[in-house]
Design a protein around this motif. Structure first.
Motif, PDB file in Angstrom:
ATOM      1  N   PRO A  74       0.833  -1.209   0.000  1.00  0.00           N
ATOM      2  CA  PRO A  74       0.000   0.000   0.000  1.00  0.00           C
ATOM      3  C   PRO A  74       0.864   1.255   0.000  1.00  0.00           C
ATOM      4  O   PRO A  74       1.997   1.252   0.491  1.00  0.00           O
ATOM      5  N   GLY A  75       0.309   2.344  -0.532  1.00  0.00           N
ATOM      6  CA  GLY A  75       1.009   3.613  -0.524  1.00  0.00           C
ATOM      7  C   GLY A  75       0.845   4.314   0.818  1.00  0.00           C
ATOM      8  O   GLY A  75       0.090   3.878   1.687  1.00  0.00           O
ATOM      9  N   TRP A  76       1.554   5.426   0.984  1.00  0.00           N
ATOM     10  CA  TRP A  76       1.479   6.175   2.238  1.00  0.00           C
ATOM     11  C   TRP A  76       0.063   6.660   2.523  1.00  0.00           C
ATOM     12  O   TRP A  76      -0.387   6.637   3.662  1.00  0.00           O
ATOM     13  N   GLY A  77      -0.622   7.119   1.492  1.00  0.00           N
ATOM     14  CA  GLY A  77      -1.987   7.602   1.676  1.00  0.00           C
ATOM     15  C   GLY A  77      -2.906   6.515   2.200  1.00  0.00           C
ATOM     16  O   GLY A  77      -3.714   6.742   3.110  1.00  0.00           O
ATOM     17  N   GLN A  78      -2.777   5.323   1.647  1.00  0.00           N
ATOM     18  CA  GLN A  78      -3.592   4.195   2.100  1.00  0.00           C
ATOM     19  C   GLN A  78      -3.255   3.822   3.543  1.00  0.00           C
ATOM     20  O   GLN A  78      -4.142   3.489   4.328  1.00  0.00           O
ATOM     21  N   CYS A  79      -1.991   3.895   3.899  1.00  0.00           N
ATOM     22  CA  CYS A  79      -1.584   3.574   5.275  1.00  0.00           C
ATOM     23  C   CYS A  79      -2.159   4.573   6.267  1.00  0.00           C
ATOM     24  O   CYS A  79      -2.623   4.196   7.346  1.00  0.00           O
ATOM     25  N   ILE A  80      -2.138   5.845   5.904  1.00  0.00           N
ATOM     26  CA  ILE A  80      -2.686   6.877   6.781  1.00  0.00           C
ATOM     27  C   ILE A  80      -4.190   6.687   6.955  1.00  0.00           C
ATOM     28  O   ILE A  80      -4.710   6.728   8.070  1.00  0.00           O
ATOM     29  N   VAL A  81      -4.893   6.463   5.845  1.00  0.00           N
ATOM     30  CA  VAL A  81      -6.343   6.229   5.914  1.00  0.00           C
ATOM     31  C   VAL A  81      -6.635   4.995   6.762  1.00  0.00           C
ATOM     32  O   VAL A  81      -7.538   4.995   7.597  1.00  0.00           O
ATOM     33  N   ARG A  82      -5.867   3.953   6.574  1.00  0.00           N
ATOM     34  CA  ARG A  82      -6.076   2.710   7.330  1.00  0.00           C
ATOM     35  C   ARG A  82      -5.898   2.945   8.826  1.00  0.00           C
ATOM     36  O   ARG A  82      -6.704   2.488   9.637  1.00  0.00           O
ATOM     37  N   CYS A  83      -4.863   3.647   9.215  1.00  0.00           N
ATOM     38  CA  CYS A  83      -4.612   3.910  10.642  1.00  0.00           C
ATOM     39  C   CYS A  83      -5.705   4.779  11.254  1.00  0.00           C
ATOM     40  O   CYS A  83      -6.170   4.500  12.361  1.00  0.00           O
TER      41      CYS A  83
ATOM     42  N   ILE B 276     -11.230   4.871  14.377  1.00  0.00           N
ATOM     43  CA  ILE B 276     -12.680   5.085  14.327  1.00  0.00           C
ATOM     44  C   ILE B 276     -13.421   3.758  14.495  1.00  0.00           C
ATOM     45  O   ILE B 276     -14.477   3.701  15.116  1.00  0.00           O
ATOM     46  N   SER B 277     -12.866   2.680  13.966  1.00  0.00           N
ATOM     47  CA  SER B 277     -13.488   1.358  14.089  1.00  0.00           C
ATOM     48  C   SER B 277     -13.573   0.896  15.539  1.00  0.00           C
ATOM     49  O   SER B 277     -14.435   0.097  15.895  1.00  0.00           O
ATOM     50  N   MET B 278     -12.672   1.388  16.382  1.00  0.00           N
ATOM     51  CA  MET B 278     -12.672   1.004  17.791  1.00  0.00           C
ATOM     52  C   MET B 278     -13.724   1.761  18.595  1.00  0.00           C
ATOM     53  O   MET B 278     -14.222   1.246  19.591  1.00  0.00           O
ATOM     54  N   ALA B 279     -14.048   2.969  18.167  1.00  0.00           N
ATOM     55  CA  ALA B 279     -14.903   3.856  18.961  1.00  0.00           C
ATOM     56  C   ALA B 279     -16.263   3.250  19.328  1.00  0.00           C
ATOM     57  O   ALA B 279     -16.627   3.251  20.496  1.00  0.00           O
TER      58      ALA B 279
ATOM     59  N   PHE C 122     -15.751  -1.421  19.095  1.00  0.00           N
ATOM     60  CA  PHE C 122     -15.009  -2.257  18.141  1.00  0.00           C
ATOM     61  C   PHE C 122     -15.888  -2.803  17.025  1.00  0.00           C
ATOM     62  O   PHE C 122     -15.596  -3.839  16.434  1.00  0.00           O
ATOM     63  N   LEU C 123     -16.965  -2.097  16.713  1.00  0.00           N
ATOM     64  CA  LEU C 123     -17.898  -2.548  15.680  1.00  0.00           C
ATOM     65  C   LEU C 123     -17.214  -2.711  14.323  1.00  0.00           C
ATOM     66  O   LEU C 123     -17.527  -3.629  13.569  1.00  0.00           O
ATOM     67  N   GLY C 124     -16.250  -1.848  14.019  1.00  0.00           N
ATOM     68  CA  GLY C 124     -15.529  -1.951  12.749  1.00  0.00           C
ATOM     69  C   GLY C 124     -14.727  -3.226  12.619  1.00  0.00           C
ATOM     70  O   GLY C 124     -14.489  -3.726  11.518  1.00  0.00           O
ATOM     71  N   TYR C 125     -14.311  -3.787  13.755  1.00  0.00           N
ATOM     72  CA  TYR C 125     -13.581  -5.050  13.748  1.00  0.00           C
ATOM     73  C   TYR C 125     -14.539  -6.242  13.724  1.00  0.00           C
ATOM     74  O   TYR C 125     -14.284  -7.233  13.060  1.00  0.00           O
TER      75      TYR C 125
ATOM     76  N   HIS D 146     -11.762  -0.480   8.158  1.00  0.00           N
ATOM     77  CA  HIS D 146     -10.540   0.163   7.672  1.00  0.00           C
ATOM     78  C   HIS D 146      -9.972  -0.550   6.445  1.00  0.00           C
ATOM     79  O   HIS D 146      -9.308   0.079   5.630  1.00  0.00           O
ATOM     80  N   ASP D 147     -10.271  -1.824   6.274  1.00  0.00           N
ATOM     81  CA  ASP D 147      -9.906  -2.510   5.026  1.00  0.00           C
ATOM     82  C   ASP D 147     -10.676  -1.887   3.865  1.00  0.00           C
ATOM     83  O   ASP D 147     -10.099  -1.562   2.822  1.00  0.00           O
ATOM     84  N   ARG D 148     -11.970  -1.745   4.054  1.00  0.00           N
ATOM     85  CA  ARG D 148     -12.838  -1.202   2.993  1.00  0.00           C
ATOM     86  C   ARG D 148     -12.476   0.239   2.643  1.00  0.00           C
ATOM     87  O   ARG D 148     -12.349   0.591   1.480  1.00  0.00           O
ATOM     88  N   LEU D 149     -12.347   1.078   3.665  1.00  0.00           N
ATOM     89  CA  LEU D 149     -12.119   2.498   3.420  1.00  0.00           C
ATOM     90  C   LEU D 149     -10.741   2.795   2.827  1.00  0.00           C
ATOM     91  O   LEU D 149     -10.580   3.737   2.063  1.00  0.00           O
TER      92      LEU D 149
END
Length: 56
Positions: free
Chosen positions: A3-12, A17-20, A23-26, A39-42
């Motif tokens: 993945p590129g840097w942009g994808q890594c930043i979005v993923r992190c 947000i997935s934890m908030a 942990f529904l995002g997980y 975070h995989d999808r986004l």
């Protein structure tokens, strides 16, 4: 590929947000057809387990 840097930043950021909401995002992985979290999808990325390379 990697993945590129942009994808890594979005993923992190979306992983946080997935934890908030409890942990529904997980937990989403269990109902997603491709076993992807929010975070995989986004970020358009996935974590893959690759076999170890043989020493030699």
């Amino acid at each position: 590929g990697k993945p590129g840097w942009g994808q890594c930043i979005v993923r992190c950021l979306t992983a946080i947000i997935s934890m908030a909401p409890g942990f529904l995002g997980y937990w989403w992985v269990w109902i997603d057809r491709d076993n992807c979290s929010w975070h995989d999808r986004l970020s358009g990325t996935r974590v893959l387990r690759l076999p170890k390379k043989a020493k030699g």
